[in-house]
Design an enzyme around this catalytic site. Structure first.
Site, PDB file in Angstrom:
ATOM      1  NE  ARG A  82      -5.770   7.881  11.071  1.00 27.42           N
ATOM      2  CZ  ARG A  82      -5.037   7.072  10.328  1.00 27.42           C
ATOM      3  NH1 ARG A  82      -5.546   6.582   9.215  1.00 27.42           N
ATOM      4  NH2 ARG A  82      -3.817   6.762  10.681  1.00 27.42           N
ATOM      5  N   GLY A 107      -5.369   7.757   5.400  1.00 32.84           N
ATOM      6  CA  GLY A 107      -4.519   8.722   6.093  1.00 32.84           C
ATOM      7  C   GLY A 107      -3.244   8.996   5.309  1.00 32.84           C
ATOM      8  CG  ASP A 126       0.457  -0.114   9.307  1.00 33.03           C
ATOM      9  OD1 ASP A 126       0.062   0.708  10.156  1.00 33.03           O
ATOM     10  OD2 ASP A 126       0.883   0.225   8.189  1.00 33.03           O
ATOM     11  CE  LYS A 133      -2.922   0.641   3.590  1.00 35.31           C
ATOM     12  NZ  LYS A 133      -2.900   1.976   4.213  1.00 35.31           N
ATOM     13  CB  SER A 134       3.783   2.302   2.019  1.00 38.81           C
ATOM     14  OG  SER A 134       3.177   2.202   3.281  1.00 38.81           O
ATOM     15  CB  SER A 176       4.846   9.688  11.749  1.00 38.82           C
ATOM     16  OG  SER A 176       4.034   9.774  10.602  1.00 38.82           O
ATOM     17  CE  LYS A 206      -0.414   3.862  12.998  1.00 36.89           C
ATOM     18  NZ  LYS A 206       0.360   4.591  11.993  1.00 36.89           N
TER      19      LYS A 206
END
Ligand code: S3P
Length: 743
Positions: free
Chosen positions: A430, A402, A623, A329-330, A475, A650
């Protein structure tokens, strides 16, 4: 259905005009017993006779005056152009306290006609429009269920009486309609675009072709495309003639815009401008798919009477096989972002076709980037360069994602135009100050809702200055956001992280030929360079693989190979933690693909034991904790997690939501402010709630392997954000989970 007098909403309902819509309204309310009496009025004697015969009304009157005497509600369901005359007649009658309402497809003309007839808009007249057309017509087609789960738009004006409005609203809801209130002008504009224009085009196209081919010979060669496009040219010509005369101004406005777009298409064909054509067609295709999804969701909601997608996970099972989970996904997000900002055409393979990455893809389409696909994970991005993005037509909706919102906010802070970023209920809760604050220090202008929550409005045209930023939390999203802003900032931007976080942005920038220096925990970029298009192979997502790593570890007699998984060292915390717990995991066929290390991962059943999870592994497995908590409940002894307060912000508060679910299954767990304490033991069955968090839903699916009874998992629709084929792959390897009600 019979009701007491107290429950009756209406004494006498009068329906003027017994066509499909008026007849269906009368029949539906009569059948539901909400009126003492339903009286029909129609000029046509046949319709009056049929209406009584078929139970549409209790009785009919020929004279409007006789029918309206003592009426409580008068529904005007005559053709639009007959409305003016009808309102004139009504204005001459004594209507007492009767509420008037109508069903005309355009509203401005009705309001004007009422003002002309009564001298001013009567306070007890509530204009309305049910969006429930059908090619059928006449009272014989009347159907009391016609409006069920269809939209009805009421367009009250300033002087509309609130009680009258509420009464009409209730009547439509009785019929099962989904009622909305809207301003008259807005209604007419929206309908002109979504209904009137398509009808005009369909009528116009069919006539244009037919005129040129008097014997209609060419229609012999017309196939599905022609049939689908022109279906609505079979609608009632008189009714549509009325609509275009009634909603003239709004139709003209939308038609003029469309004519310009059509001219641009014509010019593109003339000039052989394939890029323009591809842009229009790819955007149209996704818009159309989006619309189909809305329709499908409506059908789904119809079927289920709720939008709670429940997974039913049956207990037990072994896990065996060889699978490839979907793309990372990233990396998928970043491939679209950098591919769009690059010069040239970037090809992506293995792209994750989940809702989150698709939200990023759509955002760039909205900003004018032509993107082909995704088709079986292949995406072709026609990059526009760092300064080639265009203002989007409206706010950009990012769904649950996000990553999209945080990374985009950095990139958009450096654009010359304003943008608003919005999201679903979870994303709207968030924290965004973690990006807004440092971006403001760079000179960005960003507005947020209360407490730094979305939506974010980013003002364009600011001069950004480079920043040297020490992140207060580990992060990757914040780091990536600032590096992307740094591409547009004067001088150098550097970000120092308190602990290592995923470095896909740094790697991919380098892959696109953009210089990034990484020294220890600091990454630096400076503006003034450009990105060169590249080829990206997205490895399988270790965060999705994690569910299966735990599944095969905790299930009896299991062995599974997960192919082509990304094993970037900033992501492999889950492997380290499982190994510390005694997991049997080996990496095979290690290689590097497009700057990212990958491997096939073999995992076998193991007797897991509880551990104190080393804090330095937390950001590297951030995650994966929901499913690691499941592993801990199946381990012998106590597992303690600390330093993981980030889990509370999250997609859900993952500490609390997992603790609640595990407790419901009889596990021994104790949430702490920054982690959790879990004592291994036996898992029972029960009801758990994912709170719309994809990873929670999948974690509890895996838990079923060691549960003693079925687990019902609520609110699972968001599994599609990161792992659209989760159920299929889970089923394939032996996890007994499926959508409830499906085999
Ligand atoms: C991500 C970073 C992490 C992770 C998220 C994806 C990324 O978030 O939880 O799923 O792609 O950069 P944080 O940066 O908030 O830790």
């Amino acid at each position: 259905m019979s009701r007491t007098t107290d429950e009756l909403l209406v004494g006498r309902l009068v329906v003027v005009g017994l066509g499909l819509i008026g007849g269906s309204f009368a029949k539906g309310l009569r059948a539901r017993g909400v009126c003492r009496e339903v009286v029909g009025v129609d000029l046509d004697p046949q319709s009056r006779r049929l209406a009584v015969e078929r139970g549409v009304v209790d009785r009919c009157e020929e004279s409007l005056a006789a029918a309206c005497q003592g009426a409580d509600v008068i529904m005007l369901a005559v053709p639009i152009l007959a409305m003016e005359r009808l309102l004139g007649e009504l204005a001459r009658l004594d209507l007492g306290d009767a509420v008037l309402t109508d069903v005309g497809s355009s509203k401005g003309n009705v309001v004007r006609a009422a003002q002309a007839a009564f001298g001013a808009m009567p306070a007890r007249f509530v204009p309305g429009h049910p969006i429930a057309g059908s090619e059928q017509s006449g009272v014989e087609a009347a159907n009391g269920e016609l409006f069920k789960r269809h939209k009805v738009i009421l367009t009250p004006v300033a002087q509309t009486d609130a009680q009258a409005l509420q009464r009409v609203d209730r009547l439509w809801r009785e019929l099962g309609a989904d009622v909305e209130h809207m301003q008259v002008e807005h209604h007419d504009q929206v309908l002109a675009a979504t209904s009137h224009l398509p009808h005009l085009l369909a009528f116009g196209l069919v006539d244009s072709l037919a005129k040129r081919n008097e014997n209609l010979e060419i229609f012999r060669y017309a196939a599905g495309g022609f049939r689908d496009f022109t279906r609505i040219a079979g609608s009632d010509p008189v009714m549509w003639h009325d609509i275009f005369l009634a909603n003239r101004e709004a139709v003209l406005r939308t038609l003029d815009v469309f004519r310009d777009d059509l001219d641009a298409l014509r010019d593109a064909v003339d000039a052989g401008d394939g890029h323009h054509l591809l842009g229009v067609f790819t955007r149209a295709r996704v818009a159309r798919e989006h619309f189909s999804k809305i329709l499908a969701r409506r059908a789904y909601v119809d079927a289920m009477h709720s939008n709670d997608l429940v997974f039913l996970a049956n207990p037990g099972g072994t896990v065996r096989g060889r699978i490839r989970v979907p793309g990372d996904k990233s990396i998928s997000h970043r491939s679209i972002m950098l591919g769009s900002l690059a010069e040239g055409t970037t090809e992506v393979e293995g792209f994750l076709e989940g809702e989150d990455a698709l939200a990023t893809l759509q955002a760039f389409r909205d900003m004018g980037v032509v993107i082909e696909g995704p088709h079986h994970g292949r995406v072709t991005i026609h990059g526009v360069g760092l300064h080639g993005l265009k203002p989007p037509p409206g706010p950009i909706y990012l769904g649950n994602s996000g990553t999209s919102m945080r990374l985009l906010s950095g990139l958009l802070a450096g654009q010359p135009f304003d943008v608003t970023l919005t999201g679903d209920a979870s994303l709207s809760k968030r924290p965004m100050n973690r990006v807004a604050k440092p971006l403001r220090e760079m000179g960005a202008v960003i507005e947020t809702a209360a407490d730094g929550r979305p939506p974010l409005t980013i003002r364009g045209g600011q001069r950004l200055r480079g920043l040297s930023y020490a992140m207060p939390m580990a992060s990757a999203q914040v780091k990536s956001c600032l590096l992307l802003a740094g591409l547009y900032a004067e001088g150098e931007t550097s970000v120092t992280e308190p602990a290592p976080t995923r470095d896909h942005t740094e790697r991919m920038l380098q892959g696109f030929g953009y210089p990034v220096t990484v020294e220890g925990s600091t990454a630096r970029v400076e503006s003034g360079h450009s990105l060169r298009a590249s080829h990206i192979e997205v490895p399988a997502d270790i965060s999705s693989a994690a569910f299966f790593l735990v599944a095969a570890s905790i299930a009896e007699n299991s062995e599974l190979v997960l192919e082509h998984v990304g094993i970037n060292p900033t992501r492999t915390g889950v492997i380290d933690i499982l190994r510390l717990m005694g997991g049997d995991i080996s990496l095979e066929n290690q290689r590097e693909v497009g700057g990212e290390p990958v491997a096939d991962i073999r995992v076998r059943s193991a007797r897991l034991k509880g551990i104190d999870i080393p804090e330095e592994l937390v950001p590297l497995a951030i995650d994966e904790f929901p499913v690691l908590f499941v592993a801990a409940t199946c381990a012998e002894g106590r597992t303690v997690l600390r330093g993981a307060e980030e889990l509370r912000v999250k997609e859900s508060d993952r500490i609390q939501v997992m603790a609640d679910g595990l407790l419901a299954l009889g596990a021994k767990v104790e949430p702490t402010p920054d982690g959790i304490i879990i004592d291994g033991g036996v898992l029972g069955g029960g009801e758990v709630h994912s709170h719309g968090d994809h990873r929670i839903a999948m974690a509890f699916s895996v838990a079923s392997l060691r549960a003693t009874a079925p687990i019902r998992i609520h609110d699972c629709a968001n599994v599609a954000t990161s792992f659209p084929n989760f159920l299929a792959l889970a089923g394939q390897v032996g996890i007994r989970v499926a959508e409830e009600g499906q085999p």
